[in-house]
Design a protein around this motif. Sequence first.
Motif, short mmCIF file in Angstrom:
data_model
loop_
_atom_site.label_atom_id
_atom_site.label_comp_id
_atom_site.label_asym_id
_atom_site.label_seq_id
_atom_site.Cartn_x
_atom_site.Cartn_y
_atom_site.Cartn_z
N ARG A 395 0.80 -1.23 0.00
CA ARG A 395 0.00 0.00 0.00
C ARG A 395 0.82 1.27 0.00
NH1 ARG A 395 -4.77 -1.53 4.41
NH2 ARG A 395 -5.69 -3.26 3.21
N ASN A 396 2.01 1.23 0.55
CA ASN A 396 2.84 2.45 0.59
C ASN A 396 3.54 2.72 -0.73
OD1 ASN A 396 4.86 0.53 0.54
ND2 ASN A 396 5.73 1.06 2.54
N GLY A 397 3.26 1.91 -1.74
CA GLY A 397 3.84 2.13 -3.06
C GLY A 397 5.22 1.54 -3.26
N LEU A 398 5.70 0.81 -2.27
CA LEU A 398 7.04 0.21 -2.35
C LEU A 398 6.95 -1.30 -2.56
CD1 LEU A 398 8.79 2.11 0.58
CD2 LEU A 398 9.01 2.56 -1.87
N PRO A 399 7.99 -1.89 -3.13
CA PRO A 399 7.99 -3.34 -3.31
C PRO A 399 7.93 -4.07 -1.97
CG PRO A 399 9.68 -2.32 -4.67
CD PRO A 399 9.19 -1.27 -3.74
N ASP A 400 7.30 -5.22 -1.95
CA ASP A 400 7.15 -6.01 -0.74
C ASP A 400 8.31 -7.00 -0.65
OD1 ASP A 400 6.17 -7.15 1.55
OD2 ASP A 400 4.66 -8.37 0.55
N TYR A 401 9.45 -6.52 -0.16
CA TYR A 401 10.63 -7.36 -0.04
C TYR A 401 10.67 -8.03 1.33
CZ TYR A 401 12.33 -4.85 -4.19
OH TYR A 401 12.48 -4.32 -5.45
N VAL A 402 11.31 -9.20 1.38
CA VAL A 402 11.38 -9.94 2.62
C VAL A 402 12.75 -9.77 3.28
CG1 VAL A 402 12.18 -12.08 1.54
CG2 VAL A 402 10.94 -12.20 3.70
N VAL A 403 12.77 -9.64 4.60
CA VAL A 403 14.01 -9.62 5.37
C VAL A 403 13.98 -10.83 6.29
CG1 VAL A 403 15.41 -8.37 7.05
CG2 VAL A 403 14.16 -7.10 5.29
N LEU A 404 14.96 -11.70 6.15
CA LEU A 404 14.95 -12.96 6.87
C LEU A 404 15.61 -12.85 8.24
CD1 LEU A 404 15.93 -15.46 4.02
CD2 LEU A 404 13.66 -14.74 4.75
N PRO A 405 15.16 -13.63 9.20
CA PRO A 405 15.86 -13.69 10.49
C PRO A 405 17.26 -14.25 10.30
CG PRO A 405 14.23 -15.44 10.31
CD PRO A 405 14.00 -14.54 9.15
N GLN A 406 18.20 -13.77 11.09
CA GLN A 406 19.60 -14.16 10.93
C GLN A 406 20.14 -14.98 12.10
OE1 GLN A 406 21.61 -13.13 7.99
NE2 GLN A 406 19.48 -12.96 7.35
N ALA A 407 19.25 -15.53 12.93
CA ALA A 407 19.70 -16.33 14.07
C ALA A 407 20.42 -17.57 13.57
CB ALA A 407 18.51 -16.72 14.94
N THR A 408 21.51 -17.91 14.24
CA THR A 408 22.32 -19.04 13.80
C THR A 408 22.17 -20.24 14.75
OG1 THR A 408 24.23 -18.13 14.99
CG2 THR A 408 24.01 -17.58 12.66
N VAL A 409 22.54 -21.41 14.24
CA VAL A 409 22.47 -22.63 15.06
C VAL A 409 23.58 -22.61 16.10
CG1 VAL A 409 21.44 -23.93 13.16
CG2 VAL A 409 23.93 -23.94 13.45
N ARG A 410 23.46 -23.49 17.07
CA ARG A 410 24.46 -23.55 18.14
C ARG A 410 25.80 -24.01 17.58
NH1 ARG A 410 26.49 -27.46 21.32
NH2 ARG A 410 25.10 -29.02 20.39
N ARG A 411 26.88 -23.32 18.00
CA ARG A 411 28.21 -23.70 17.56
C ARG A 411 28.64 -25.02 18.21
NH1 ARG A 411 29.24 -17.98 18.11
NH2 ARG A 411 29.87 -17.05 16.13
N LYS A 412 29.44 -25.78 17.47
CA LYS A 412 29.94 -27.05 17.97
C LYS A 412 31.47 -27.03 18.10
CE LYS A 412 26.11 -29.71 16.02
NZ LYS A 412 25.73 -30.89 15.22
N LEU A 413 32.09 -25.96 17.61
CA LEU A 413 33.54 -25.86 17.62
C LEU A 413 33.99 -24.60 18.38
CD1 LEU A 413 34.25 -26.65 13.84
CD2 LEU A 413 34.43 -28.23 15.78
N PRO A 414 35.24 -24.53 18.76
CA PRO A 414 35.75 -23.31 19.39
C PRO A 414 35.65 -22.16 18.41
CG PRO A 414 37.26 -25.15 19.73
CD PRO A 414 36.26 -25.61 18.72
N ALA A 415 35.56 -20.94 18.93
CA ALA A 415 35.48 -19.75 18.09
C ALA A 415 36.69 -19.68 17.17
CB ALA A 415 35.38 -18.50 18.94
N TRP A 416 36.45 -19.22 15.96
CA TRP A 416 37.53 -19.11 14.97
C TRP A 416 38.38 -17.88 15.27
CZ3 TRP A 416 37.57 -16.07 10.00
CH2 TRP A 416 38.68 -16.41 9.21
N ALA A 417 39.68 -18.07 15.32
CA ALA A 417 40.58 -16.97 15.65
C ALA A 417 41.27 -16.39 14.43
CB ALA A 417 41.64 -17.46 16.66
N GLY A 418 40.80 -16.75 13.24
CA GLY A 418 41.45 -16.34 12.00
C GLY A 418 41.33 -14.87 11.69
#
Length: 418
Positions: A395-418
Motif C-alpha cells: 500500500r505504501n507504493g514500495l515493493p514487498d521485499y522480505v528480510v529474513l531472520p539471521q539467528a544461527t544454530v548452536r556452535r559445535k567448535l571453538p570460536a575461529w581466531a582467524g
Amino acid sequence: MPAGTLLYAQSGGVTAVINATASAVLQAARTKKVRVLAARNGILGALREELIDTTTLSTAQVKALAHTPGGAFGSCRLKLKSVEADRAKYERLLAVLQAHDVRWFLYNGGNDSADTALKVSQLAAEFGYPLTCVGVPKTIDNDLAVTDCCPGFGSAAKYTAVSVRECALDVAAMAETSTKVFVYEAMGRHAGWLAAAAGLAGEGRDEAPHLILFPERPFDEADFLARVDAVVKRLGHCVVVASEGIRAADGTFVADAGGGKDAFGHAQLGGVASHLAGRVKDVLGHKVHWSLPDYLQRSARHLASKTDVEQAMAVGRAAVDCALAGQNAVMPVIVRTADEPYQWHVDVAPLSKVANHEKTMPKGFIRADGHGITAAARRYLAPLIAGEAYPPYVRNGLPDYVVLPQATVRRKLPAWAG
C-alpha cells in the motif's frame, strides 16, 4: 530423507536475482527433504560457524526471496588463496562442515568463488571426507567462462539499457539551453558487457548512446573528445556510456577511486564518469552531467529481466540436483540453442573450466569504430533483458521485499581466531 546437510553460501557482490537462486535452492532441497544451512555473510560465516537453519523459514518467506534483491543471508568479499597458502582456513572450513554433517556445499558466486569451491572439493578428497561441492553462477559482469550468460547480468543489463534510454530523452529535451553531454558509468573491470548492454537503448548513429567506451579497447582522450564534440555539433547533445575499467594505451586505469585494493586484489574503481565529464567541460566547454549508478545496477529488482529471474532459479534447482547426484566440482551453466526465438537449457561444466577463466566480449560484438555494438551483439544481448518480473507492491507504493531472520544454530567448535 537423504543423510546429511546441505550448506548454501553467497559470495561477492550480490545481484538483483541472487536471492531467486537461493529461493530455488531451498525449494528444491525441501522437495528432496534435505536440510539446508545458509552461511551468514558467505564463506566468512562458514569459517565463523555462523550458520542459519533455513528449516525455520516459512514457505512464504522462501518464495518471497525470489523477488527480493540483495543477499538475504549476507555475502562477503573474502578470497581464499591456494590450499598451501591458506591451509588453516581450509581446514577450519572442513572442520565446520564435518561438525554439522554437511555433505553438499553450494557456493553461489563468480570466478573466485568457483575456484574456492574447487579447492574445498580437493581438500575434502585429501582428508577422505565425503563432500560434494557445486559452484552456482552469479555475477552482473557476465564474465564467467563456459556459461553463455550469467544470472544477474540480464537484470543489470536491462536496468542499464532502460536508464540510458530514459536519461537520453531528458538530455535531448534540455540540450538547447542546458546539458549538452551526459556520461553514464557502467560496471565492468575487464569486460564491457554492461556497457555493451547500454547499446540496446537505441539504434542508429543518431540514437543514444552515441559513444560507448569499452575496457577491451584502449582509451584515447583526444579521439574521445573529438568524437563528443562532433556529435554535439551534429545533434545538439551527446550521451556517453563508459565502462569503469577503461584503460589508457599503457594499461593504466583512466580513473581510479584511490581506495587501494579489495579482498580479491582488484584495484578499487569508480569515478571514470566524473573524470570524463571534467575533461569534456575543461577542454570543450560543454555543460555536462554524469551518473555513477554503482549499486543501483545490481540491486534494481523492480526492473529485473524475466529471462534472468528464470535462469537464476534454474541454476539453483540444477545445483541441488547436481549435489544430490554426487556430481562433484561442477557448476550448472546456461547453454543457448537459438537466438530467435530465444531458447536455452541448463547443462553442467567442470569447475576447473570455469574457475579463474574470464570471458571478455568477442571482437565481433564491438563496432568497427570501437564505440558501439554490432548486430551480433544485439542478437546476443536482447533476449537476456526480455520480459518483466515485477515484485509485488504494498500500500505504501514500495515493493514487498522480505528480510529474513539471521539467528544461527548452536556452535559445535571453538570460536575461529582467524
